[in-house]
Design a protein around this motif. Structure first.
Motif, short mmCIF file in Angstrom:
data_model
loop_
_atom_site.label_atom_id
_atom_site.label_comp_id
_atom_site.label_asym_id
_atom_site.label_seq_id
_atom_site.Cartn_x
_atom_site.Cartn_y
_atom_site.Cartn_z
N LYS A 54 38.71 28.57 38.09
CA LYS A 54 37.47 29.20 37.64
C LYS A 54 36.28 28.41 38.15
O LYS A 54 36.15 27.22 37.92
N LYS A 55 35.42 29.07 38.90
CA LYS A 55 34.17 28.49 39.38
C LYS A 55 33.03 29.19 38.66
O LYS A 55 32.61 30.28 39.04
N GLY A 56 32.55 28.55 37.60
CA GLY A 56 31.49 29.19 36.82
C GLY A 56 31.98 30.49 36.22
O GLY A 56 32.94 30.50 35.45
N LYS A 57 31.35 31.60 36.58
CA LYS A 57 31.73 32.90 36.03
C LYS A 57 32.78 33.60 36.88
O LYS A 57 33.23 34.70 36.53
N ILE A 58 33.19 32.99 37.99
CA ILE A 58 34.09 33.64 38.93
C ILE A 58 35.47 33.00 38.86
O ILE A 58 35.60 31.78 38.88
N LYS A 59 36.53 33.83 38.78
CA LYS A 59 37.90 33.35 38.87
C LYS A 59 38.42 33.62 40.28
O LYS A 59 38.25 34.73 40.80
N PHE A 88 45.91 47.25 45.12
CA PHE A 88 45.87 48.20 44.01
C PHE A 88 47.13 48.12 43.15
O PHE A 88 47.06 48.33 41.93
N ILE A 89 48.27 47.81 43.76
CA ILE A 89 49.48 47.63 42.95
C ILE A 89 49.33 46.41 42.05
O ILE A 89 49.70 46.45 40.87
N VAL A 90 48.76 45.35 42.57
CA VAL A 90 48.48 44.16 41.75
C VAL A 90 47.50 44.50 40.63
O VAL A 90 47.67 44.07 39.48
N TYR A 91 46.50 45.29 40.98
CA TYR A 91 45.49 45.69 39.99
C TYR A 91 46.12 46.48 38.84
O TYR A 91 45.89 46.16 37.66
N PHE A 92 46.95 47.48 39.17
CA PHE A 92 47.57 48.30 38.12
C PHE A 92 48.55 47.47 37.29
O PHE A 92 48.68 47.67 36.08
N ASN A 93 49.21 46.52 37.93
CA ASN A 93 50.13 45.64 37.19
C ASN A 93 49.36 44.79 36.18
O ASN A 93 49.78 44.61 35.03
N ARG A 94 48.22 44.26 36.59
CA ARG A 94 47.41 43.45 35.68
C ARG A 94 46.81 44.29 34.56
O ARG A 94 46.66 43.80 33.43
N THR A 99 46.25 41.54 31.71
CA THR A 99 45.79 40.25 32.25
C THR A 99 44.61 40.41 33.20
O THR A 99 44.18 39.45 33.82
N ALA A 100 44.10 41.64 33.30
CA ALA A 100 42.99 41.90 34.22
C ALA A 100 41.67 41.40 33.65
O ALA A 100 41.45 41.42 32.44
N ASP A 101 40.80 40.92 34.54
CA ASP A 101 39.45 40.53 34.16
C ASP A 101 38.60 41.79 33.94
O ASP A 101 38.94 42.87 34.42
N PRO A 102 37.48 41.65 33.24
CA PRO A 102 36.60 42.81 33.05
C PRO A 102 36.13 43.40 34.37
O PRO A 102 35.93 44.62 34.47
N ASP A 103 35.94 42.56 35.40
CA ASP A 103 35.48 43.04 36.71
C ASP A 103 36.62 43.13 37.72
O ASP A 103 36.41 43.02 38.93
N GLU A 104 37.84 43.32 37.23
CA GLU A 104 39.01 43.32 38.12
C GLU A 104 38.91 44.40 39.20
O GLU A 104 39.30 44.19 40.35
N PHE A 105 38.38 45.58 38.84
CA PHE A 105 38.28 46.67 39.81
C PHE A 105 37.35 46.29 40.96
O PHE A 105 37.63 46.57 42.13
#
Length: 419
Positions: A54-59, A88-94, A99-105
């Protein structure tokens, strides 16, 4: 932030334009689909091995990328399709595993755009330079390493811009430190893995490609498990140290003294147990304050510790009271040492600050020494009580004294003092 979203979407759109403008996929469709499935399978499998920082607000996920090999093999359009499928497969899995971040998309579009654009640039550099590099020994590998350096610098540039927008990078030094944080060994691993994968793809040696993926996975998983094991041990040792360390003096505390007593209780070794404390300590607190009193306690602990060997143990067993286990010494050596310690305390006043002024505080200490051989007939806790009784007798005799007894020789109590 609006600026951050505009920057990420811009990278994504540029990558799509570059990929589409480059023309069709560079290999036959059945071969590409086979390669795509293998790359997707292992790239997705490796996502749980990534290190999240995590760098500040960014993972940020740090993990090996195989986009360069796919880009060199199938071209920018084939690379774009691979990145879209994988991300996108990683995104849907998270999302399913929550486990997805609020800004994952938004992160998905950044990853697709950044990796596609960077490796598309690497594709064009490779196409332009390969005829020249192929004429020199190991030229192919030199070129692959060069491409990884270019891709890494481009990636760092994007991230520096993002972190500057979020305020996590404020100046040039922060940016340089960020670039320096990249591991050269990880870059080397990425270069040679992608180079071998590209060769196996060109030759369609699927068994070798599969073997390399499996080998990389095993090595990466082994490294991660070893790192986690080391980290867990460090954390356990840290908590153990905290549990057994006195917060004020940083010597062992009463809990560790009890543990050490259990270890030594039936060891059969000769041991000198010293109980010591600061004379008239209450007056120091009354005349100054508790902060000054704490400084005197710290000073007393450091003086005691300075005279001990690695085998000896020093514990803070009470407020201004300390206990010492002297090991691997005979009775005379223990007596001589405690005498030296007493003189050392008396001749070394503590320094402290009181009302914004530096002050020197002379003080004395009293000691009780009981020497015996641990055995089944006398528990060490009882021997500790004897030493504590000897300390009380030193106090009763006027303080700044040493009371000793040899439990092996059944000698009478000896009172030593300094005027």
């Amino acid at each position: 932030m609006l600026r951050l979203k505009i920057f990420i979407i811009s990278i994504f759109l540029i990558s799509v334009i570059v990929a589409v403008a480059s023309g069709p996929i560079m290999v036959d469709l059945p071969v590409y689909i086979k390669a795509l499935l293998l790359f997707w399978l292992f790239s997705t499998l490796y996502t749980h091995l990534n290190i999240v920082v995590k760098k500040g607000k960014i993972k940020m996920d740090y993990g090996i990328s195989y986009g360069l090999a796919m880009g060199l093999f199938a071209g920018p359009l084939g690379l774009l399709l691979f990145e879209i499928v994988q991300r996108f497969i990683v995104y849907f899995n998270r999302k399913m595993t929550k486990t997805a971040d609020p800004d994952e998309f938004l992160h998905v579009f950044y990853n697709i755009g950044a990796f596609t654009l960077n490796n598309s640039i690497a594709y064009y550099v490779f196409t332009a330079l390969y005829p020249t590099f192929s004429q020199i020994p190991f030229g192919f590998w030199f070129l692959i390493v060069l491409l990884i350096i270019i891709v890494s610098l481009l990636s760092d540039t994007y991230l520096i811009i993002i972190l500057s927008i979020t305020g996590d990078i404020k100046n040039r030094k922060d940016a340089i430190d960020f670039v320096k944080s990249r591991s050269v060994l990880d870059m080397g691993k990425t270069a040679f893995s992608n180079g071998l994968l590209f060769i196996f793809l060109l030759e369609q040696r699927w068994e070798m490609l599969l073997g390399l993926f499996i080998l990389n996975y095993i090595v990466s998983r082994s490294f991660l498990e070893k790192s986690q094991s080391i980290q867990n041990k460090i954390e356990r040792d840290k908590f153990k140290q905290m549990a057994y360390t006195d917060f004020l003096t940083e010597v062992y505390n009463r809990a560790f003294m009890d543990k050490k007593m259990s270890e030594l209780n039936h060891s059969g070794e000769q041991i000198g147990i010293i109980v010591a404390d600061i004379d008239t300590f209450k007056k120091i607190n009354d005349n100054y304050n508790h902060a000054v009193g704490d400084r005197v306690i710290q000073h007393f602990a450091s003086i005691l510790q300075s005279f001990l060997s690695e085998d000896d143990c020093l514990f803070r067993s009470g407020g201004e009271e300390f206990t010492i286990f002297l090991r691997n010494r005979d009775f005379k050596a223990c007596v001589d040492l405690v005498d030296t310690i007493q003189k050392g305390v008396e001749n070394s006043p503590a320094s402290a600050e009181y009302k914004n002024e530096a002050i020197s505080i002379p003080y004395t200490s009293s000691f009780g020494l009981y020497f015996y051989k641990t055995n089944e007939h006398l528990e060490i806790k009882k021997a500790y009580v004897y030493a504590d009784d000897l300390l009380l007798q030193s106090k009763d005799q006027g303080k700044n004294r040493i009371s000793v007894k040899n439990g092996l020789a059944d000698l009478p109590l000896s009172i030593r003092y300094t005027n």
